[in-house]
Design an enzyme around this catalytic site. Structure first.
Site, PDB file in Angstrom:
ATOM      1  N   GLU A 112      -4.782   2.584  -3.912  1.00 46.21           N
ATOM      2  CA  GLU A 112      -3.319   2.529  -3.906  1.00 46.21           C
ATOM      3  C   GLU A 112      -2.811   1.188  -3.392  1.00 46.21           C
ATOM      4  O   GLU A 112      -1.665   1.072  -2.965  1.00 46.21           O
ATOM      5  CB  GLU A 112      -2.767   3.661  -3.029  1.00 46.21           C
ATOM      6  N   ASN A 167      -2.350  13.160  -3.362  1.00 42.69           N
ATOM      7  CA  ASN A 167      -3.488  13.731  -4.104  1.00 42.69           C
ATOM      8  C   ASN A 167      -3.764  15.165  -3.657  1.00 42.69           C
ATOM      9  O   ASN A 167      -4.037  16.050  -4.476  1.00 42.69           O
ATOM     10  CB  ASN A 167      -4.725  12.866  -3.887  1.00 42.69           C
ATOM     11  N   ASP A 206      -2.421   9.544  -9.965  1.00 43.75           N
ATOM     12  CA  ASP A 206      -2.466   8.492 -10.984  1.00 43.75           C
ATOM     13  C   ASP A 206      -1.059   8.153 -11.470  1.00 43.75           C
ATOM     14  O   ASP A 206      -0.723   6.978 -11.692  1.00 43.75           O
ATOM     15  CB  ASP A 206      -3.334   8.938 -12.160  1.00 43.75           C
ATOM     16  N   ASP A 256       0.863  -1.187   0.000  1.00 42.72           N
ATOM     17  CA  ASP A 256       0.000   0.000   0.000  1.00 42.72           C
ATOM     18  C   ASP A 256       0.895   1.232   0.000  1.00 42.72           C
ATOM     19  O   ASP A 256       1.888   1.298   0.739  1.00 42.72           O
ATOM     20  CB  ASP A 256      -0.910  -0.001   1.246  1.00 42.72           C
ATOM     21  N   ILE A 257       0.592   2.206  -0.861  1.00 45.64           N
ATOM     22  CA  ILE A 257       1.375   3.439  -0.948  1.00 45.64           C
ATOM     23  C   ILE A 257       1.109   4.279   0.293  1.00 45.64           C
ATOM     24  O   ILE A 257      -0.048   4.551   0.637  1.00 45.64           O
ATOM     25  CB  ILE A 257       1.007   4.235  -2.218  1.00 45.64           C
TER      26      ILE A 257
END
Length: 572
Positions: free
Chosen positions: A482, A447, A456, A439-440
């Protein structure tokens, strides 16, 4: 008599052809109108079903994330000895949770005596909540309560929505290091997030579309006419049984087209540890008249065209009867003389009647046409085979597209299912299989600071790094948002951890350029090895997902390994 017979034959022929023409035109136009209406209705119902499914998915995702968040925070090991001793620290943790998820109206820790020890912004602290359903249930297990109006918080909170404040209660038991329950971590999730989600989906939909959310008893909890029951028990029971679908129903003076989908079900949202769930049903509706309005002009044009064709057909039928009667009578008379009179051996050549002159030539060429028809049939069969092969290729391409994530080009959750099942079968036969859930970190911050285009770009870059850093026999998929899942076939637990560390390092070392700026990104990874005790691959993914949350809780940008099933059972 002959003149009268001629007129009778003409009239019969004209009437027959005219009726045939009318029947063909009527069937064609009627069928076209019916198909046009049915296509419009089905298209509208399909759109409504997708809209209802989208709203149901939004409700499910938010509830699932908040419910999992409550459980994770309630079970954090570093906080076990501080829940009852350090109210300031607990209040800071609750404030951080609310900052991360602003949809919480209130978060608080309640001691065993039922009094609020700590709450966000100090709200409700010292207040006794003994007897509240969420507190009593939270003493024994994690739970989610249905929507209800706020009593205490409505006087304390400032809101922008005109509707009364309504809440969804979430709670989980808090245990100390010895496993004893010392209190309940509770959260009141503001129903405003559902109101905003409904408004956003309706703004993107067609005019006249509406969205309702019904509780398990069929009462409206979101949408117009709150508290009413728009559908009867039979319709409600059918929606509960089917889970999702579409239907048309008469409400008042209107006929509504509707699509529905179940939301907040225990088996879908993992709510209440396997309980039946809240049983919400999302219904998207649109008046049938509005759905059919765009096709009314087409229907009118078809009817006008059909009427014109019918009039022309009747006129042509009358002319045909008039022209056909005289030549046929002459030919009949000539044919009657053959065999009666010695000189009558042939049929006469009819002046001005090319069809009759061509009849003999047509008969002579009949066999030739039969051969031609056979060749054409063979050619048609070959063409049909080619077309069928073409459509098979198209279907295969569509299946491949359906299993691919459009943003990253990786497999999506649907495409991941097949290699995951194959890998699980290999694990059953003794081959080492490991699952990595990545997971980022702080993706929302990317964002917010750089925009969704940058987000993106980060997702695409991280997906490419993960795909490049693993072997060709491994599988990388994007599960949504993500989150990525990596399936390693062959390595054991130690090698899987080394691979996860290498993936973390690769992402950490990369700088993603977007808009002239470099965006640093890190990831957290949870690792689980597939065990023979796992019921399916989803069990290993769930353990890896839990390990991911542990890595997040320990500071992110790191790897955490899930405990083996045998270790968990021994610990239990």
């Amino acid at each position: 008599m002959s003149f009268r017979n001629r007129l009778r034959f003409e009239h019969q022929l004209a009437a027959l052809v005219g009726l045939l023409c009318l029947a063909l035109v009527g069937v064609t136009v009627g069928g076209a109108v019916w198909l046009e209406r049915r296509s419009a209705v089905r298209l509208a119902e399909a759109r409504l079903a997708r809209l209802a499914s989208g709203m149901a998915e939004t409700l499910d995702v938010t509830l699932r994330e908040r419910f999992r968040e409550i459980q994770v925070v309630a079970g954090l090991a570093p906080l076990r000895e501080r829940w009852t001793s350090d109210a300031t620290m607990v209040r800071g943790v609750l404030s951080a949770m609310r900052t991360t998820a602003p949809d919480y109206a209130w978060l608080g820790f309640v001691a065993l005596d039922g009094r609020v020890r700590a709450g966000t912004e100090g709200m409700l602290e010292g207040l006794a909540v003994t007897g509240k359903a969420w507190f009593e249930a939270g003493l024994s297990r994690p739970n989610v309560g249905d929507v209800h109006e706020a009593v205490l918080l409505s006087r304390l909170l400032v809101r922008s929505e005109p509707e009364p404040l309504r809440l969804v209660d979430l709670a989980a038991p808090v245990r100390d290091a010895s496993g004893q329950v010392v209190g309940v971590l509770g959260g009141h999730l503001s129903w405003d997030w559902a109101i905003r989600a409904r408004r956003r989906l309706l703004d993107e939909g067609l005019p006249g579309t509406d969205l309702w959310v019904l509780d398990r008893r069929g009462r409206v909890i979101l949408g117009p006419l709150l508290g009413t029951t728009p559908f009867g028990p039979a319709r409600l029971g059918a929606m509960v049984e089917e889970g999702s679908g579409r239907f048309a129903a008469a409400l008042g003076s209107d006929t509504l087209l509707a699509g529905f989908a179940s939301a907040a079900k225990g088996e879908r949202s993992e709510i209440a540890g396997g309980d039946p769930g809240l049983g919400w049903i999302v219904v998207a509706t649109r008046p049938e008249a509005q759905a059919l309005a765009p096709v009314q002009r087409s229907i009118q044009a078809l009817l006008a065209l059909g009427a014109t064709a019918a009039v022309i057909g009747i006129a042509l039928a009358w002319c045909l009867g008039r022209r056909a009667a005289a030549p046929l009578r002459r030919m009949t008379a000539a044919a009657d003389r053959i065999g009666r009179e010695a000189e009558a051996t042939t049929l006469p050549r009819l002046d001005g009647a090319r069809e009759f002159v061509a009849l003999s030539a047509s008969l002579r060429s009949l066999l030739r046409r039969i051969g031609t028809a056979e060749r054409e049939l063979s050619d048609a069969t070959i063409r049909q085979t080619r077309v069928a092969a073409f459509y098979r290729r198209q279907i295969e391409d569509l299946r491949q597209v359906a299993g691919t994530d459009l943003l990253t080009g990786l497999l999506n959750r649907r495409g991941f299912a097949r290699p995951a099942e194959e890998a699980f079968a290999q694990a059953r036969s003794g081959c080492g299989v490991a699952v990595l859930v990545a997971d980022i970190d702080h993706f929302k911050r990317v964002n917010d600071q750089h925009g969704h285009d940058a987000g993106d770009a980060v997702i695409r870059h991280v997906g490419a790094l993960l795909a490049e850093a693993v072997r060709g026999s491994d599988t990388v998929a994007r599960f949504g948002g993500e989150e990525f899942v990596v399936l390693l076939v062959g390595p054991g637990g130690t090698e899987a951890l080394l691979t996860a560390e290498r993936l973390c390092a690769a992402v950490r070392a990369a700088e993603i350029a977007h808009g002239g700026r470099a965006i640093p990104v890190t990831i957290s990874i949870g690792v689980a090895t597939v065990s023979a005790r796992d019921a399916d691959i989803q069990a290993a993914i769930a353990r890896a997902d839990a390990a991911l949350y542990e890595a997040k809780a320990r500071g992110r940008d790191r790897v955490s390994a899930a405990a083996e099933i045998e270790e968990v059972e021994r610990a239990a």
